[in-house]
Enzyme design. Structure first.
Site, short mmCIF file in Angstrom:
data_model
loop_
_atom_site.label_atom_id
_atom_site.label_comp_id
_atom_site.label_asym_id
_atom_site.label_seq_id
_atom_site.Cartn_x
_atom_site.Cartn_y
_atom_site.Cartn_z
CB SER A 192 47.32 -71.45 -0.77
OG SER A 192 48.47 -71.35 -0.71
CE1 TYR B 291 47.72 -70.21 -6.38
CE2 TYR B 291 49.30 -69.22 -4.30
CZ TYR B 291 48.11 -70.72 -4.80
OH TYR B 291 47.53 -71.73 -4.53
P1 NAD Z 1 46.61 -78.94 -11.14
O1 NAD Z 1 47.60 -78.68 -11.82
O2 NAD Z 1 47.17 -80.44 -10.54
O3 NAD Z 1 45.58 -77.78 -10.57
C1 NAD Z 1 44.85 -77.32 -10.85
C2 NAD Z 1 44.02 -77.50 -12.02
O4 NAD Z 1 43.44 -75.84 -12.28
C3 NAD Z 1 44.57 -77.90 -13.71
O5 NAD Z 1 44.28 -79.26 -13.49
C4 NAD Z 1 43.50 -77.31 -14.51
O6 NAD Z 1 41.92 -78.00 -15.21
C5 NAD Z 1 42.87 -76.09 -13.69
N1 NAD Z 1 42.85 -74.87 -14.17
C6 NAD Z 1 43.81 -73.82 -15.01
N2 NAD Z 1 43.74 -72.77 -15.43
C7 NAD Z 1 42.42 -73.32 -15.87
C8 NAD Z 1 41.62 -72.78 -16.78
N3 NAD Z 1 41.78 -71.07 -17.42
N4 NAD Z 1 40.46 -73.09 -17.11
C9 NAD Z 1 39.72 -74.59 -16.70
N5 NAD Z 1 40.82 -74.94 -15.77
C10 NAD Z 1 42.08 -74.37 -15.28
O7 NAD Z 1 46.42 -78.52 -9.48
P2 NAD Z 1 46.78 -78.29 -8.24
O8 NAD Z 1 47.50 -78.41 -6.61
O9 NAD Z 1 45.59 -79.24 -7.47
O10 NAD Z 1 45.56 -77.24 -7.81
C11 NAD Z 1 44.35 -77.66 -6.49
C12 NAD Z 1 44.06 -76.02 -6.50
O11 NAD Z 1 45.36 -76.11 -5.01
C13 NAD Z 1 44.38 -74.55 -7.25
O12 NAD Z 1 43.41 -74.19 -6.38
C14 NAD Z 1 45.79 -74.31 -6.11
O13 NAD Z 1 46.17 -72.99 -5.27
C15 NAD Z 1 45.24 -75.04 -4.31
N6 NAD Z 1 46.37 -75.15 -3.60
C16 NAD Z 1 47.01 -76.31 -4.21
C17 NAD Z 1 48.93 -76.34 -3.41
C18 NAD Z 1 49.72 -76.59 -4.08
O14 NAD Z 1 50.84 -76.88 -2.69
N7 NAD Z 1 49.75 -78.06 -4.98
C19 NAD Z 1 48.45 -75.43 -1.89
C20 NAD Z 1 48.25 -73.82 -2.34
C21 NAD Z 1 46.50 -74.35 -2.43
#
Ligand code: NAD
Ligand code: MG
Length: 309
Positions: free
Chosen positions: A200, A213
């Site tokens: 991230s 985080y």
């Molecule tokens: P999202 O909520 O759609 O996806 C995250 C997923 O993590 C969930 O759908 C869930 O299935 C899974 N998860 C969480 N805890 C879990 C557990 N204990 N067991 C099994 N599965 C679990 O959100 P997203 O933003 O698409 O996140 C995806 C990745 O992108 C993450 O690693 C997040 O840190 C990273 N990210 C997101 C952003 C943003 O702005 N959305 C920015 C930087 C990085």
């Protein structure tokens, strides 16, 4: 008299269509909304765009077998759609509460003519992580790509409010699960396989209300660079994608201060808007494909122009 011909509705531009990146996706101003973790994407306003109507595959991952965590929604869901349309079979990890979101992605995968193996469970349980890999290998007949996308992000204004339990859960979800999954997958990965992890922008510019985080994201970058050096002698490439602000369920499950949602992403990026998950998927496709054969230990930032080291 000739009959007037109806003008066909313009097809939605796919990811190869040129245009102004600032207006490619709308500037959104989401209403304040909250759900319990992990959140159901289909209940969000607006529902994130995972590229269902736009991602066009060109056979870049034909015959590959990919395990994707967090594959039910957001960035992981967009990656699952893109990989399937590029010709890969998919094993999906997600939490049991997310079954309806997972079914939506599995339908898209199946319509692309590929297999979707659904393995709900809790990534903070090492036994689940190992069983996930075993199921992926037996269902798909092997494994070529391990894509760790799942993540936990819960904002806490002060260190005093950040509980020991949350600190541990965030590390277990974001870092330990990655370690357990990669360790279990390694005996199955042939030369030419790829591992892609998800960091991230927070790895470089930590927000003060996301200490747990942000530090896991720094750890993921660092772990990936070391692992890349350890595995390239075996022909396995490890790389990272580091997203910037992206409209996903993470944001509406206490990922950020809910009051800030109407401005989500608009002031942080030079683009003036947040990303949609669909815009992240091509970076993962590139790193999983043979096109990136000389890219090792790299972090590909997809963040709308935010500064990185
Ligand atoms: P999202 O909520 O759609 O996806 C995250 C997923 O993590 C969930 O759908 C869930 O299935 C899974 N998860 C969480 N805890 C879990 C557990 N204990 N067991 C099994 N599965 C679990 O959100 P997203 O933003 O698409 O996140 C995806 C990745 O992108 C993450 O690693 C997040 O840190 C990273 N990210 C997101 C952003 C943003 O702005 N959305 C920015 C930087 C990085
Ligand atoms: Mg989800």
């Amino acid at each position: 008299m000739t009959k007037p011909t109806a003008t066909p509705a313009p097809a939605k531009p796919d990811q190869y269509t040129f245009g102004d990146p600032r207006t490619r996706y709308p500037v959104i101003s989401p209403p304040v909304q909250q759900q319990d973790e992990p959140g159901i994407q289909s209940q969000m306003t607006p529902v994130p765009d995972l590229g269902e109507a736009t991602y066009r595959g060109t056979g870049r991952l034909t015959g590959r077998r990919a395990l994707i965590t967090g594959a039910d929604s957001g960035i992981g869901g967009a990656v699952a759609i893109a990989f399937a349309r590029e010709g890969a079979d998919i094993t999906m990890s997600y939490r049991p509460e997310e079954e309806s979101d997972a079914r939506h992605i599995a339908d898209v995968i199946k319509r692309a003519g590929r297999t979707a193996t659904l393995v709900p469970g809790d990534l903070t349980d090492p036994a689940y992580c190992r069983a996930l890999v075993d199921t992926a290998v037996s269902a798909m007949g092997g494994l070529d790509a391990v894509v760790n996308v799942a993540g936990k992000q819960v904002w806490q204004p002060t260190l005093a409010e950040l509980s020991d339990e949350q600190f541990e859960q965030t590390y277990a979800t974001n870092v330990f699960a990655l370690f357990w999954i990669v360790k279990a997958a390694l005996p199955h990965l042939e030369p030419g396989s790829t591992i892609i992890n998800t960091a991230s922008l927070e790895a470089y510019t930590p927000s003060p209300d996301r200490l747990d985080y942000a530090s896991t994201k720094g750890a993921i970058n660092n772990l990936s660079k070391g692992l890349a050096q350890q595995l390239i002698p075996h022909g396995i490439r490890v790389n990272v994608v580091a997203p910037g602000p992206t409209w996903t369920a993470l944001q509406v499950t206490c990922g950020v201060d809910p009051e800030t949602l109407p401005e989500f992403g608009s002031s942080e990026t030079s683009m003036g808007r947040a990303a949609q998950p669909a815009e992240l998927a091509p970076a993962y496709v590139f790193l999983a494909s043979a096109e990136s054969s000389f890219v090792v230990g790299e972090t590909l930032n997809v963040n709308g122009g935010m500064n990185t080291p």
